[in-house]
Design a protein around this motif. Structure first.
Motif, short mmCIF file in Angstrom:
data_model
loop_
_atom_site.label_atom_id
_atom_site.label_comp_id
_atom_site.label_asym_id
_atom_site.label_seq_id
_atom_site.Cartn_x
_atom_site.Cartn_y
_atom_site.Cartn_z
N PHE A 1 -4.62 -6.96 -14.21
CA PHE A 1 -3.74 -5.80 -14.09
C PHE A 1 -3.10 -5.73 -12.71
CE2 PHE A 1 -3.24 -1.14 -13.28
CZ PHE A 1 -2.18 -0.95 -14.16
N VAL A 2 -3.89 -5.97 -11.68
CA VAL A 2 -3.37 -5.96 -10.31
C VAL A 2 -2.31 -7.05 -10.14
CG1 VAL A 2 -3.95 -6.37 -7.88
CG2 VAL A 2 -5.41 -4.91 -9.29
N LYS A 3 -2.57 -8.24 -10.67
CA LYS A 3 -1.60 -9.33 -10.57
C LYS A 3 -0.31 -8.98 -11.30
CE LYS A 3 -4.79 -13.23 -9.97
NZ LYS A 3 -5.26 -14.51 -10.52
N TRP A 4 -0.44 -8.32 -12.45
CA TRP A 4 0.76 -7.93 -13.20
C TRP A 4 1.60 -6.95 -12.40
CZ3 TRP A 4 2.67 -3.31 -15.02
CH2 TRP A 4 3.73 -3.39 -15.92
N ILE A 5 0.93 -5.95 -11.82
CA ILE A 5 1.66 -4.96 -11.01
C ILE A 5 2.37 -5.66 -9.85
CG2 ILE A 5 1.38 -3.03 -9.40
CD1 ILE A 5 -0.84 -1.98 -11.19
N TYR A 6 1.63 -6.57 -9.18
CA TYR A 6 2.19 -7.27 -8.02
C TYR A 6 3.43 -8.08 -8.41
CZ TYR A 6 2.36 -10.23 -3.88
OH TYR A 6 2.77 -10.89 -2.75
N ARG A 7 3.35 -8.78 -9.53
CA ARG A 7 4.47 -9.62 -9.96
C ARG A 7 5.72 -8.80 -10.25
NH1 ARG A 7 0.49 -12.24 -13.35
NH2 ARG A 7 -0.13 -14.24 -12.45
N ASN A 8 5.54 -7.55 -10.60
CA ASN A 8 6.67 -6.71 -10.99
C ASN A 8 7.21 -5.84 -9.86
OD1 ASN A 8 7.22 -6.87 -14.13
ND2 ASN A 8 5.03 -7.09 -13.84
N LEU A 9 6.66 -6.00 -8.67
CA LEU A 9 7.20 -5.31 -7.51
C LEU A 9 8.45 -6.02 -7.02
CD1 LEU A 9 3.90 -4.66 -5.49
CD2 LEU A 9 5.27 -2.94 -6.68
N PRO A 10 9.33 -5.34 -6.29
CA PRO A 10 10.49 -6.01 -5.70
C PRO A 10 10.04 -7.16 -4.78
CG PRO A 10 10.72 -3.64 -5.55
CD PRO A 10 9.32 -3.89 -6.03
N LYS A 11 10.87 -8.18 -4.67
CA LYS A 11 10.52 -9.35 -3.87
C LYS A 11 10.20 -8.97 -2.42
CE LYS A 11 13.15 -12.76 -6.52
NZ LYS A 11 14.22 -13.80 -6.48
N SER A 12 11.01 -8.10 -1.85
CA SER A 12 10.80 -7.73 -0.45
C SER A 12 9.46 -7.02 -0.28
CB SER A 12 11.93 -6.83 0.04
OG SER A 12 12.02 -5.64 -0.75
N THR A 13 9.08 -6.21 -1.25
CA THR A 13 7.80 -5.50 -1.19
C THR A 13 6.64 -6.49 -1.25
OG1 THR A 13 8.77 -3.58 -2.28
CG2 THR A 13 6.36 -3.72 -2.25
N ARG A 14 6.77 -7.48 -2.15
CA ARG A 14 5.71 -8.49 -2.26
C ARG A 14 5.57 -9.29 -0.97
NH1 ARG A 14 7.56 -11.83 -7.06
NH2 ARG A 14 9.34 -10.44 -7.23
N GLN A 15 6.68 -9.63 -0.36
CA GLN A 15 6.64 -10.38 0.89
C GLN A 15 6.00 -9.56 2.00
OE1 GLN A 15 10.89 -11.29 0.83
NE2 GLN A 15 10.43 -13.47 0.69
N ASN A 16 6.31 -8.28 2.05
CA ASN A 16 5.72 -7.41 3.07
C ASN A 16 4.22 -7.25 2.85
OD1 ASN A 16 8.17 -6.99 4.34
ND2 ASN A 16 8.64 -5.14 3.18
N ILE A 17 3.81 -7.10 1.59
CA ILE A 17 2.38 -6.97 1.29
C ILE A 17 1.64 -8.24 1.69
CG2 ILE A 17 0.70 -6.83 -0.59
CD1 ILE A 17 2.63 -4.93 -2.02
N ALA A 18 2.21 -9.40 1.35
CA ALA A 18 1.56 -10.67 1.69
C ALA A 18 1.43 -10.85 3.19
CB ALA A 18 2.36 -11.83 1.09
N ALA A 19 2.48 -10.48 3.94
CA ALA A 19 2.45 -10.60 5.40
C ALA A 19 1.40 -9.67 5.99
CB ALA A 19 3.82 -10.30 5.98
#
Length: 238
Positions: free
Chosen positions: A135-153
């Motif tokens: 479920f967490v992976k699904w939510i993450y995949r559906n976030l905007p690209k910029s948000t995912r990049q910021n979270i990863a950083a």
């Protein structure tokens, strides 16, 4: 014939020396290699397959070329757990479960990234359990690209800061976790990475734990054949 294991390459755009060392290996004579296992952290960070960089496409191209004649197997690490089927197809890699049992030249061998064995690091294990939720992976995949990049950083920054404050023991595998997995799988040998502490450990009952090295200061591969298992270094050229 031989089987090659490697992990913890942590490829990134700001370390072209590591990427080029890996590409040189892929372009070398691999005629004696019957399989390659990349056991996690191929990349320093991987936000998702739909965020590509030129250097990741180059890596995929070289992997795909090798994969036409040699199977390349991949186990997710803690930095690239979001690598999916799309990139795997592009790179010709076969994604495996996080724990794999092999009959490696007559020796029953269990292979994994290794972070699950660091059971003394309770905070990380809680995060790992959360991160691995479908479920967490699904939510993450559906976030905007910029948000995912910021979270990863942000996760990467916090991880680096946290690791500086942790003891050597906490960041290493826990022996009871090693013994438990060897017993559960009925294997004589374990191969893993994650700890960046390459070594061949002789255990009780003629069992063995082999840790592949990282690629920060040099390349590192484990070569296993029917007679031996050897860790070898590869130079990083500037």
């Amino acid at each position: 014939m031989q089987t090659v294991f490697m992990g913890d390459l942590h490829l990134s755009a700001d370390r072209p020396d590591i990427s080029q060392a890996f590409i040189r290996y892929l372009n070398s004579d691999l005629s004696d290699v019957e399989a390659i296992y990349i056991i996690g952290d191929l990349f320093e960070v991987w936000t998702s397959d739909d965020i590509a960089e030129p250097f990741t496409d180059e890596i995929a191209t070289h992997l795909k070329r090798v994969a036409t004649s040699i199977p390349i197997y991949f186990i997710h690490g803690n930095r690239d757990f979001m690598i999916g089927k799309s990139f795997a197809r592009k790179a010709g890699m076969i994604i495996l479960p996080e724990v794999v049992e092999l009959d490696l030249y007559g020796i029953k061998t269990v292979v994994l990234h290794g972070d699950s064995l660091c059971t003394l690091d309770k905070a990380y294990q809680r995060f790992r359990s959360f991160r691995n939720s479908s479920f967490v992976k699904w939510i993450y995949r559906n976030l905007p690209k910029s948000t995912r990049q910021n979270i990863a950083a942000d996760i990467r920054k916090k991880s680096q800061k946290s690791n500086q404050q942790k003891s050597y023991t906490i960041m290493d595998v826990e022996q009871s976790a090693v013994d438990s997995l060897l017993l559960k799988t009925n294997c004589q040998r374990m191969i893993h990475g994650h700890t960046h502490r390459p070594a061949i450990h002789q255990l009780a009952d003629n069992k063995q734990r082999i840790v592949v090295g990282d690629w920060y200061e040099q390349g590192s591969i484990l070569i296993v054949d029917q007679y031996t298992a050897n860790l070898e270094q590869l130079p990083l050229l500037t």
